[in-house]
Design an enzyme around this catalytic site. Sequence first.
Site, mmCIF file in Angstrom:
data_model
loop_
_atom_site.group_PDB
_atom_site.id
_atom_site.type_symbol
_atom_site.label_atom_id
_atom_site.label_comp_id
_atom_site.label_asym_id
_atom_site.label_seq_id
_atom_site.Cartn_x
_atom_site.Cartn_y
_atom_site.Cartn_z
ATOM 1 N N GLY A 118 0.736 -1.437 -0.042
ATOM 2 C CA GLY A 118 0.051 -0.039 -0.137
ATOM 3 C C GLY A 118 0.914 1.156 0.006
ATOM 4 C CB VAL A 125 5.483 -0.423 15.321
ATOM 5 C CG1 VAL A 125 6.573 -0.259 14.117
ATOM 6 C CG2 VAL A 125 4.208 -0.741 15.062
ATOM 7 C CG ASN A 158 2.541 3.708 6.057
ATOM 8 O OD1 ASN A 158 1.739 4.423 5.430
ATOM 9 N ND2 ASN A 158 2.813 2.598 5.916
ATOM 10 C CB ALA A 159 3.069 0.692 10.814
ATOM 11 C CE1 TYR A 215 -6.827 4.005 10.308
ATOM 12 C CE2 TYR A 215 -8.288 5.643 9.773
ATOM 13 C CZ TYR A 215 -7.299 5.169 9.377
ATOM 14 O OH TYR A 215 -6.394 5.067 8.310
ATOM 15 C CB THR A 269 -4.744 0.932 -0.126
ATOM 16 O OG1 THR A 269 -5.985 1.019 0.873
ATOM 17 C CG2 THR A 269 -4.114 2.132 -0.178
#
Length: 443
Positions: free
Chosen positions: A213, A257, A283-284, A349, A384
């Site tokens: 992505g 991470v 970005n993760a 999110y 994506t």
Amino acid sequence: MAGPLAGDPYGALVRTGPGKFLAARTGLPRPPRLRRYEDGQDLLTGPALVTGLTGATHVDAVRDTLRAAGASLDAGTGAGTGDLGALVVDASGLRTVDQLAELLATAPDFKRTRGRVLVLSTVPADVEDPEARAVQQGLEGFVRSLGKEARGGTTVNLLRVAAGAGTSLRSAVGFFCSARSAYVDGQPIVVGPGRPGSVRERRVAVVTGAAQGIGAATAEVLARSGHHVVCVDIAASGQKLAAVANRVGGSTLHLDVTAETAPGTLAAHLADRFDGADVVVHNAGITRDRSFVNLDEAAWGSVLAVNLGAPIRLTGALLDHPGALAPGARFVCLSSMNGLAGAKGQTNYATSKAGLVGLVQALAGPLSARGFAVNAVAPGFIETPMTAAMPPVPRELGRRTSSLQQGGLPVDVAETIAWLAQPDAAGIDGQVLRVCGQNLLGA
């Protein structure tokens, strides 16, 4: 890069003869072809017209920038013939409501622009006079509305230029006039003076979530601009991650991470193997979508841990570990349009992505004092694997509810990240730049 969008059958259909006819007869949206970056292409598709309204001070600098980039300039004689590749209007000197009427004189040139429109203003907070500040703030509404009226893939953006912007202004003009900003539309951004970062012979970038992505696209664009990319992702994505690293000539680091040891491991890896990172891209990210009343602790906690907790902890470790960061290092955090506007079924999110905006704002001052810069990029609907898994109706609505009437591509986000990573973009600091085609949701 200008062809039909991958995974968008409707967009491909309405670019065919029968599809165009059907869309015209029924009033259905007809997504324009977007001009994206390709090696060797000209900056613009036609000449640029740079015009200054009352009190303009940046006209010469913008013209010099465009000439240096190989663009030709329209003479601006008022003849108004032929298409323009870019229209740049310096409105930074407007101070009265009556002077705003000068914008009307640019309408004929806007009508013939097929590419990029840039409006330059001052930073409203830097203007003390109430009327003058109101006038400069009003330019944001002008730009956002003009972006909704533009056609054929033309984008409209606002550069708020602080005193002493210099190199950063030239960098911003170059980006926003280029094909690299294809999916950035209707956005204001502050361009400050900054301090250009050091240019090492071997610049190093680290990208988390690089296996696919936006992360994979970011690795590719950063490599194209001369970076060695350290591609970071979990061990389960090892095969995909290796493929990305091999493609860009980078290296891999398998890392969860959220692990307790992750910050120290990453910091030591960058310090010992590369003499520090010039660019860090957080970005993760993951989603665990469901309505708030149905969220359990695992779905809430995992999203917050990956999307927000990890960037906070990793950044802290990199700042504290000697040699983990190169002089003038840049941080870019991947926020989201849904973090700014909210989204049904994504309270976890959206919380995490809005939190990243707070992180950027909190870090901007302290990092600037150390010669670093930090910004956030907030993608809208991007094609994506994550959006491909959406139900068909919400997916189609996501594509069409923007001024450009289509989803963006991962490379659109990657191009913006790569621009913010450039040494001469140091004056872009503490900003949140949306890459959303001017999505109609949110500001």
